[in-house]
Scaffold this active site. Sequence first.
Site, PDB file in Angstrom:
ATOM      1  N   LYS A  67       0.847  -1.200   0.000  1.00 17.55           N
ATOM      2  CA  LYS A  67       0.000   0.000   0.000  1.00 17.55           C
ATOM      3  C   LYS A  67       0.883   1.251   0.000  1.00 17.55           C
ATOM      4  O   LYS A  67       1.936   1.278   0.653  1.00 17.55           O
ATOM      5  CB  LYS A  67      -0.912  -0.025   1.233  1.00 17.55           C
ATOM      6  CG  LYS A  67      -1.940   1.089   1.276  1.00 17.55           C
ATOM      7  CD  LYS A  67      -2.894   0.915   2.456  1.00 17.55           C
ATOM      8  CE  LYS A  67      -3.955   1.999   2.511  1.00 17.55           C
ATOM      9  NZ  LYS A  67      -4.876   1.826   3.646  1.00 17.55           N
ATOM     10  N   SER A 142      -9.715   1.853   2.523  1.00 22.04           N
ATOM     11  CA  SER A 142      -8.842   2.605   1.646  1.00 22.04           C
ATOM     12  C   SER A 142      -7.796   1.756   0.926  1.00 22.04           C
ATOM     13  O   SER A 142      -7.196   2.218  -0.042  1.00 22.04           O
ATOM     14  CB  SER A 142      -8.134   3.701   2.445  1.00 22.04           C
ATOM     15  OG  SER A 142      -7.329   3.143   3.460  1.00 22.04           O
ATOM     16  N   SER A 166      -9.942  -0.452   6.745  1.00 22.31           N
ATOM     17  CA  SER A 166      -9.348  -0.336   5.408  1.00 22.31           C
ATOM     18  C   SER A 166      -8.689  -1.588   4.846  1.00 22.31           C
ATOM     19  O   SER A 166      -8.315  -1.606   3.679  1.00 22.31           O
ATOM     20  CB  SER A 166      -8.346   0.808   5.377  1.00 22.31           C
ATOM     21  OG  SER A 166      -9.056   2.007   5.228  1.00 22.31           O
TER      22      SER A 166
HETATM   23  N1  GLN Z   1     -13.143   4.277   6.102  1.00 25.71           N
HETATM   24  C1  GLN Z   1     -12.517   4.607   7.352  1.00 25.71           C
HETATM   25  C2  GLN Z   1     -12.089   6.059   7.338  1.00 25.71           C
HETATM   26  O1  GLN Z   1     -12.286   6.672   6.360  1.00 25.71           O
HETATM   27  C3  GLN Z   1     -11.355   3.705   7.627  1.00 25.71           C
HETATM   28  C4  GLN Z   1     -10.124   4.076   6.915  1.00 25.71           C
HETATM   29  C5  GLN Z   1      -8.952   3.220   7.292  1.00 25.71           C
HETATM   30  O2  GLN Z   1      -9.097   2.166   7.898  1.00 25.71           O
HETATM   31  N2  GLN Z   1      -7.765   3.702   6.952  1.00 25.71           N
HETATM   32  O3  GLN Z   1     -11.580   6.570   8.263  1.00 25.71           O
END
Ligand code: GLN
Length: 478
Positions: A67, A142, A166
């Site tokens: 990532k 994400s 994410s």
């Molecule tokens: N969707 C969640 C957020 O926007 C989780 C994001 C993540 O786990 N990095 O904060």
Amino acid sequence: MRETYTLKLIREIESGSLPLDEYLARKAEAIAKLEPLLNSFITIVKGFENYEAGKLGLLRGLTVAIKDNICVEGVETTCGSLILKGYRPSYDATVVERIKGNSGVITGKTNMDEFAMGSTTEWSAFGPTRNPWDPSRVPGGSSGGSAAAVASGESELALGSDTGGSIRCPASFCGVVGLKPTYGLVSRYGLIAYANSLEQIGPIARDVYGCALLLTVIAGYDPRDSTSIDRSSTDYRATLIDGLEGFRIGVIRELLGEGVDRRIRSSIRESIYKLESLGAVVEEISMPSIEFALPAYYIIAMAEASSNLARYDGVRYGMNLPVRDHDWSRYCEEVRSRGFGLEVKRRMILGAYVLSAGYYDRYYIKALKVRTLIKREFTDAFKTFDALIGPSMPILPFKIGEKVEDPLELYMCDMDTVPVNLAGLPAISIPCGLADGLPIGLQIIGSYFREDLILRVAYNLEATLDLRLKPVFSEVCL
Ligand code: GLN
């Protein structure tokens, strides 16, 4: 041990029946063919040069996509943001060091929502990633690039990071396996921070074995991360044991409540029957404070983000612009206005607000209290149960652009994943079925450092379900 996809591949490479060169050429071809459609990667490492030939580490030359918020020495690392475009770290994150040291071949840096803020990968400055099951739909986020790369076969394995879902969200939307480890199990050294107290790096793979393998490589104490916990290491492959006799599994009622698609509910119910047929005792459990997890999560995550992202001022970190009139605040304003996207700006503003005098007690402290309640409820639940389950996501992968205008609707998608991050627990998402040709993910939550138990439940369920998922756009369909 059952010969799952990843294990079979490793055995073929080991025995020489699949020469490593041939395997790597196949992967390069998959990337070349699928990337124009999927956009899983922000940067592709040409020639996969990281492979240290001759060293036979645990990964045996399997490809790993990283990532883009995890530092790889000399390879551009953008976090999906214009503000970091062109940044080439001078060091490897600890997890990357371990992957390289175990003969993992790094294929590239995967697409993500800017600074990991999002659930769709649409908030990347480098365009959205598409779901290999249906390219008109989001892959989740994400870590959407990592999950799409694994589902499509562009990469065998991948690393994601999970602050509020994410890893599990894109794993669920793309029909692959993703594990968020216990807070402190995997080093965050070299992970560009979004919300430090919530996030962990974790593996994404096509099967449970692949996840156990990559977790074995990346887990372990690291003195360079002060939140890393010093405990003896585990070979998670050895925890994949057949049978669940005597296992006590709780189904969290609140995770299956209002807002959960009925097709997802019925798929989870079928998995429950399967777990019972494997010898587990499954019971429902109620955890009322979970209802408050989502607002508490967003307050804490935004507060931490606003503080973390303050460093991108164009001097210490972030893009350089020509200096015109030596007005420091104007310069900083311009860098941040141009460098950050809409959602990141929204969160920094809200984060600064909940931390400001007068609102700190009303929002931030209250969120921390909710966090404590949630932790307590989980700790109590694990006095009775070995694992807890629920859906990973309340809805199926939706169309690109469908929810992007409505941040609250998008935040709601995280209702089933964020409680685990607030409590610091491990959780895995595995595919448990399809609805209208789209994958559904089941989430298995464990007590602190009981990755062994959730992997074992996942491994057994995977065998019984025997889904053999193949997305429409994948290496095998080329
Ligand atoms: N969707 C969640 C957020 O926007 C989780 C994001 C993540 O786990 N990095 O904060």
